[in-house]
Write an enzyme that holds these catalytic residues in place. Structure first.
Site, PDB file in Angstrom:
ATOM      1  N   ASP A   1      32.191  42.232  18.007  1.00  0.00           N
ATOM      2  CA  ASP A   1      33.590  42.511  17.684  1.00  0.00           C
ATOM      3  C   ASP A   1      34.556  41.871  18.680  1.00  0.00           C
ATOM      4  OD1 ASP A   1      32.609  44.076  15.688  1.00  0.00           O
ATOM      5  OD2 ASP A   1      33.562  45.940  16.354  1.00  0.00           O
TER       6      ASP A   1
ATOM      7  N   HIS B   1      38.416  42.017  11.490  1.00  0.00           N
ATOM      8  CA  HIS B   1      38.566  43.169  12.394  1.00  0.00           C
ATOM      9  C   HIS B   1      40.050  43.456  12.609  1.00  0.00           C
ATOM     10  CE1 HIS B   1      36.925  46.086  15.100  1.00  0.00           C
ATOM     11  NE2 HIS B   1      37.240  45.481  16.220  1.00  0.00           N
TER      12      HIS B   1
ATOM     13  N   HIS C   1      44.182  44.568  16.054  1.00  0.00           N
ATOM     14  CA  HIS C   1      43.273  45.567  16.620  1.00  0.00           C
ATOM     15  C   HIS C   1      43.964  46.904  16.894  1.00  0.00           C
ATOM     16  CE1 HIS C   1      39.956  47.303  18.925  1.00  0.00           C
ATOM     17  NE2 HIS C   1      39.221  46.374  18.365  1.00  0.00           N
TER      18      HIS C   1
ATOM     19  N   HIS D   1      30.472  43.467  22.176  1.00  0.00           N
ATOM     20  CA  HIS D   1      31.713  42.698  22.211  1.00  0.00           C
ATOM     21  C   HIS D   1      31.418  41.374  22.905  1.00  0.00           C
ATOM     22  CE1 HIS D   1      32.980  46.821  21.446  1.00  0.00           C
ATOM     23  NE2 HIS D   1      34.035  46.296  20.863  1.00  0.00           N
TER      24      HIS D   1
HETATM   25 ZN   LIG Z   1      37.202  46.173  18.194  1.00  0.00          ZN
END
Ligand SMILES: [Zn+2]
Length: 337
Positions: free
Chosen positions: A112, A170, A174, A266
């Site tokens: 992500d 995504h 964010h 991540h």
């Molecule tokens: Zn995220």
């Protein structure tokens, strides 16, 4: 790529083989492949392409076409959650129903908050070394604009997609979508999808909300957009971690407890990248082998395969909490044997 980063990135790659603890002769191969891969966009796409079939076109529709009006026979994703409910997505992320201590431990990797040009070459290289095809959930705002940063981010977004990894949405900024007005939340989804399509040439089918935060309005919006809602089952809060050894150990221990899972990391955080490398090296010596199916090992698969196997043997529970309760009882029973 700027003149500065052209000089800098291969030099960075030279240091990475050592820094990541890649053993010889892997280190030499890693450095050579890493440097070669960064020499040009075409070279990167070629060198980093996973073996086996490349990503089928996820959703190569012209911009502006209403996705609901177009059937998608090319989609490799079995639609296990057509209603796009969070409850179902959390359960699906847990993977197929398998007996306790099932030897084939199914794992898939998701990343992500990228793309992040500093780490992307290394992440792609690690995944390529281990023949892992992952899913990346991009933040749209990184892909927008004319500055050098945006140009580099778009380049790496494209390379990630061209290397055969799956690309998902995504959101644009964010934000926690449940804290926004409906209009703003929809813009977060749609603007990001458009930015990702412009950068990669692929309209994202996969969607992951920041923080996993959803409400019924957003679920219905994702359902209307025929999005595949993807959450996760293995999370060590890697963004808070600085010790990659500890992070890799916690990932492995969660995976062992659950008998596999959908890993969230991540790729923008160096300790996470290093932990990924350590975890994959450990898994490489303990891969599940079809020639010895009863011997426990890791079967690292891509997201469509993970979902296919999950669809073939779905969890007999309504919610992830029910599954977790059953796991706990089973673990207690195992310990008392
Ligand atoms: Zn995220």
């Amino acid at each position: 790529m700027s003149v500065l980063s052209r000089a800098f990135v291969p030099a960075l790659a030279l240091g990475l083989g050592t820094w990541l603890g890649l053993g010889r002769p892997d280190a030499r191969a890693a450095i050579e492949a890493g440097t070669r891969a960064m020499s040009s966009a075409a070279g990167a796409a070629r060198d980093l392409a996973p073996r086996g079939p490349l990503t089928p076109p996820l959703d190569r529709r012209p911009s502006g076409v209403d996705p609901s009006a177009v059937p998608d026979p090319a989609s490799p994703f079995p639609r296990l959650n057509p209603d796009a409910t969070a409850q179902r997505a959390w359960l699906v992320a847990e993977g197929p129903a398998r007996p306790f201590n099932n030897p084939r431990r199914l794992v898939t990797f998701t990343f992500d908050d990228g793309p992040f040009p500093e780490t992307a070459p290394t992440v792609l290289h690690i995944l390529d070394l281990h023949r892992v095809r992952a899913a990346f959930f991009f933040v749209g705002e990184y892909l927008e604009g004319d500055g050098p940063r945006a140009v580099e981010s778009r380049l790496w977004a494209r390379r990630i997609a061209d290397a055969g990894h799956f690309v998902g949405n995504h959101t644009m900024d964010h934000k926690d979508l449940t804290a926004l007005t409906h209009g703003a939340a929809l813009a977060e989804i749609d603007d990001s999808a458009a930015a990702i399509e412009r950068a990669t040439g692929r309209r994202p089918l996969l969607f992951r909300p920041p923080y996993g935060a959803l409400d019924p309005f957003l679920e219905s919006a994702l359902r209307d957009r025929h999005q595949e809602l993807v959450l996760w089952s293995i999370d060590v809060e890697d963004m808070k971690g600085t010790d990659s050894d500890d992070m890799a150990a916690r990932l492995e221990s969660q995976l062992a407890y659950k008998g596999g899972g959908m890993v969230l990391l991540h790729d923008i955080h160096w300790p996470s990248v290093k932990a990924l490398n350590r975890l994959l090296r450990r898994m490489a010596v303990n891969r599940w082998d079809p020639a010895h199916p009863d011997r426990a090992g890791w079967a690292i698969v891509d997201l469509p395969e993970y979902l296919r196997e999950t669809g073939a043997t779905p969890q007999p529970f309504e919610t992830r909490a029910d599954l977790e309760q059953a796991r706990k009882s089973e673990a207690i029973r195992e310990r008392s044997r």
